[in-house]
Design a protein around this motif. Structure first.
Motif, PDB file in Angstrom:
ATOM      1  N   UNK A 391       0.849  -1.190   0.000  1.00 61.29           N
ATOM      2  CA  UNK A 391       0.000   0.000   0.000  1.00 61.29           C
ATOM      3  C   UNK A 391       0.882   1.238   0.000  1.00 61.29           C
ATOM      4  N   UNK A 392       0.513   2.218  -0.789  1.00 62.49           N
ATOM      5  CA  UNK A 392       1.316   3.427  -0.831  1.00 62.49           C
ATOM      6  C   UNK A 392       0.597   4.566  -1.514  1.00 62.49           C
ATOM      7  N   UNK A 401       5.071   5.192  -3.982  1.00 65.52           N
ATOM      8  CA  UNK A 401       5.867   5.223  -2.753  1.00 65.52           C
ATOM      9  C   UNK A 401       5.179   4.332  -1.721  1.00 65.52           C
ATOM     10  N   UNK A 402       5.856   3.259  -1.330  1.00 63.64           N
ATOM     11  CA  UNK A 402       5.247   2.243  -0.462  1.00 63.64           C
ATOM     12  C   UNK A 402       5.352   2.641   1.007  1.00 63.64           C
ATOM     13  N   UNK A 403       4.228   2.553   1.719  1.00 65.36           N
ATOM     14  CA  UNK A 403       4.220   2.735   3.166  1.00 65.36           C
ATOM     15  C   UNK A 403       4.073   1.404   3.896  1.00 65.36           C
ATOM     16  N   UNK A 404       3.162   0.556   3.411  1.00 66.74           N
ATOM     17  CA  UNK A 404       2.971  -0.784   3.978  1.00 66.74           C
ATOM     18  C   UNK A 404       3.394  -1.804   2.933  1.00 66.74           C
ATOM     19  N   UNK A 405       4.371  -2.632   3.257  1.00 65.26           N
ATOM     20  CA  UNK A 405       4.925  -3.567   2.283  1.00 65.26           C
ATOM     21  C   UNK A 405       4.102  -4.848   2.184  1.00 65.26           C
ATOM     22  N   UNK A 406       4.186  -5.477   1.015  1.00 60.51           N
ATOM     23  CA  UNK A 406       3.552  -6.779   0.833  1.00 60.51           C
ATOM     24  C   UNK A 406       4.106  -7.775   1.853  1.00 60.51           C
ATOM     25  N   UNK A 407       3.212  -8.580   2.400  1.00 57.86           N
ATOM     26  CA  UNK A 407       3.543  -9.601   3.399  1.00 57.86           C
ATOM     27  C   UNK A 407       3.864  -9.015   4.776  1.00 57.86           C
ATOM     28  N   UNK A 408       3.705  -7.687   4.935  1.00 57.51           N
ATOM     29  CA  UNK A 408       3.939  -7.079   6.247  1.00 57.51           C
ATOM     30  C   UNK A 408       2.816  -7.484   7.200  1.00 57.51           C
ATOM     31  N   UNK A 432      -4.185   6.937  -2.918  1.00 55.07           N
ATOM     32  CA  UNK A 432      -3.752   5.689  -2.293  1.00 55.07           C
ATOM     33  C   UNK A 432      -3.877   4.547  -3.300  1.00 55.07           C
ATOM     34  N   UNK A 433      -2.800   3.766  -3.424  1.00 55.44           N
ATOM     35  CA  UNK A 433      -2.775   2.659  -4.377  1.00 55.44           C
ATOM     36  C   UNK A 433      -2.357   1.361  -3.678  1.00 55.44           C
ATOM     37  N   UNK A 434      -2.675   0.261  -4.339  1.00 59.30           N
ATOM     38  CA  UNK A 434      -2.377  -1.072  -3.822  1.00 59.30           C
ATOM     39  C   UNK A 434      -1.792  -1.899  -4.963  1.00 59.30           C
ATOM     40  N   UNK A 435      -0.607  -2.465  -4.750  1.00 65.23           N
ATOM     41  CA  UNK A 435       0.005  -3.272  -5.804  1.00 65.23           C
ATOM     42  C   UNK A 435       1.513  -3.328  -5.691  1.00 65.23           C
ATOM     43  N   UNK A 436       2.175  -3.644  -6.794  1.00 67.54           N
ATOM     44  CA  UNK A 436       3.639  -3.799  -6.786  1.00 67.54           C
ATOM     45  C   UNK A 436       4.339  -3.045  -7.911  1.00 67.54           C
ATOM     46  N   UNK A 437       3.569  -2.415  -8.815  1.00 63.27           N
ATOM     47  CA  UNK A 437       4.175  -1.722  -9.961  1.00 63.27           C
ATOM     48  C   UNK A 437       4.899  -0.451  -9.515  1.00 63.27           C
ATOM     49  N   UNK A 438       5.948  -0.080 -10.228  1.00 63.75           N
ATOM     50  CA  UNK A 438       6.730   1.114  -9.881  1.00 63.75           C
ATOM     51  C   UNK A 438       5.945   2.392 -10.132  1.00 63.75           C
ATOM     52  N   UNK A 439       5.173   2.413 -11.218  1.00 60.57           N
ATOM     53  CA  UNK A 439       4.338   3.575 -11.505  1.00 60.57           C
ATOM     54  C   UNK A 439       3.016   3.418 -10.758  1.00 60.57           C
ATOM     55  N   UNK A 440       2.629   4.462 -10.036  1.00 58.87           N
ATOM     56  CA  UNK A 440       1.453   4.370  -9.171  1.00 58.87           C
ATOM     57  C   UNK A 440       0.202   3.964  -9.941  1.00 58.87           C
TER      58      UNK A 440
END
Length: 496
Positions: A391-392, A401-408, A432-440
């Motif tokens: 989440x970021x 920009x990630x605030x909460x990392x995957x698997x956290x 606010x976005x959810x995912x793993x891509x570099x571009x929001x």
């Protein structure tokens, strides 16, 4: 109030891509209903134009062979776009409407087992893949409510399967600690979750260690890959067919035979495929082997192996530390899956005394009893989750920009400081976005917090603190604070 397990139970529904099931909590255990003699119902909807009615299940699937424009299979894969248009003959629906029809039909089938007005579930839990994103959770919730169900909550399928396993093996004086790999391969999605189960005289806990998966990988992909393999080998030219309806009927007939052949090849080494007039004057009349099928799905086998490796690594454990494998979903029964699991995790770990096709629905019924205080269980239940997706926020360059990392582990909290990049900027949108891509914007948009009233100063002078808090209830609390401007704003966004 006394729990009425017969006429007013809490129930769990496994809303699957290709098959669904519905189970109740009896007061002592989870039990799958079998309305009309079927415990697994096809997740298929067909519109009968002649009689102006909707048909469900296997009848819908078979009717769709001759009228492919009037049937929908695998609507779960469309739950990421609630605005998608699904045409069933003259009727147009969206994925939420179709899913609500499937849920309502499942529930009404159970109600029909009782005299009119006698049965009414006191609460319902519906399952989703762990790898679903926020909007897919929300769309599933909307479908359940649209179906008229008393929704208690949503549970991820691997956790439901772990609950079914945990309760199946639990007893009063059992002490254990084991790491489970939930291998959930259904008709449309693949979820891989590593869960630590810990039990003593007073507690039974489920702790999610690692999550992986692909919401576009499942039995439907295997069916199409095997069909393409047969089409290529038999030199079938659908492009030569000018009549679209005849072409669609031919493809549907072939696909039906392919699905049956795939299922047969789980039990035998070869199968005879015979389909007349796949295209006019062209017939399939040949033997295919299990090796043919496995060759056709090799790209998916490679994907599954990579997901297993990555998920085990994300859990911070070595493959040998996995104690047991719980297979879930119809496609997990395919023989090559056993070899994949053994190659990646080790031999002799697969646990097979809970039904892979039913354990998710039964785990959902257990969870429904748990959250409605009807479990009547002599131990404390604890479920520790983790963030399935990062989440970021989007920065001024459009980066994620990630605030909460995957698997956290959740609950989780993190604060980052940002600033303005324009002079006299008095308002901003925190996206606010959810995912793993570099571009929001290549990720899933969860929501936007509008902040107004920033102090008009030169750029880079303000310190805008953004805090994310994710709780076990799978919500993200977004707090934006800027001291000079006197701003402290909080919004809560649902992830389920």
């Amino acid at each position: 109030m006394t729990y009425d397990a017969q006429n007013s139970p809490v129930i769990g529904i496994d809303l699957g891509t290709t098959f669904s099931s519905i189970a109740r909590w009896t007061g002592e255990e989870a039990e799958t209903y079998s309305p009309k003699g079927e415990r697994m119902i096809r997740s298929v909807v067909y519109y009968d134009e002649k009689n102006s009615k909707y048909i469900f299940g296997n009848t819908a699937f078979m009717s769709g062979i001759l009228n492919p424009d009037n049937v929908i299979v695998g609507v779960k894969r469309l739950m990421d776009d609630k605005n998608a248009k699904i045409k069933l003959g003259s009727k147009i629906h969206d994925p939420i409407e179709i899913s609500s029809m499937i849920l309502r039909n499942l529930y009404n089938n159970v109600k029909s087992m009782f005299p009119s007005g006698v049965y009414e579930a006191s609460g319902v839990v519906v399952t989703v893949p762990y790898y679903f994103k926020a909007h897919q959770f929300q769309n599933t919730s909307e479908a359940a409510k649209e179906a008229g169900l008393k929704l208690l909550g949503i549970i991820q399928e691997p956790i439901a399967a772990a609950l079914a396993y945990g309760f199946h093996h639990s007893n009063k004086h059992l002490n254990r600690e084991e790491k489970l790999l939930i291998f959930d391969l259904g008709g449309g999605t693949f979820d891989l979750t590593i869960i630590k189960v810990k039990e003593d005289d007073e507690n039974l806990s489920f702790d999610v260690l690692g999550i992986g998966g692909d919401d576009r990988l499942g039995g439907m992909d295997f069916d199409r890959a095997f069909m393409d393999y047969v089409i290529h080998r038999e030199k079938i030219d659908f492009g030569s067919v000018k009549d679209e309806k005849i072409k669609k009927i031919g493809k549907k007939k072939l696909l039906d035979s392919i699905i049956k052949s795939k299922e047969t090849l789980s039990a035998t080494e070869s199968v005879y495929v015979a389909v007349p007039d796949v295209v006019p004057g062209v017939h399939v009349d040949a033997e295919y082997t299990r090796r043919d099928f496995e060759t056709s799905i090799e790209p998916y086998i490679s994907k599954i192996k990579n997901i297993i490796k990555k998920t085990i690594a994300s859990a911070g454990i070595a493959p040998y530390e996995v104690d047991k494998i719980i297979k879930v979903g119809g496609s997990s029964k395919i023989p090559i899956m056993n070899k994949i699991i053994e190659d990646e995790v080790g031999e002799g770990k697969t646990y097979s005394d809970i039904d892979p096709s039913l354990c998710v629905g039964e785990g959902a019924a257990i969870y429904a009893a748990y959250i409605s205080n009807n479990l009547n269980y002599n131990k404390n239940i604890k479920i520790e989750t983790a963030a399935a997706h990062a989440l970021g926020v989007e920065d001024s360059r459009g980066d994620f920009v990630v605030l909460i990392h995957q698997n956290q582990k959740t609950p989780a909290k993190r604060t980052l400081t940002f600033t303005t990049d324009e002079d006299n900027q008095t308002e901003i949108d925190v996206k606010v976005y959810q995912g793993t891509a570099k571009r929001a914007r290549d990720n899933e948009h969860v929501g936007t917090v509008r902040v107004m009233g920033l102090k008009a100063v030169a750029k880079y002078q303000l310190e805008i603190k953004i805090t994310f808090e994710v709780g076990r209830s799978q919500e993200v609390k977004v707090t934006i604070e800027e001291i000079q401007s006197g701003i402290n704003k909080t919004e809560v966004m649902k992830l389920t």
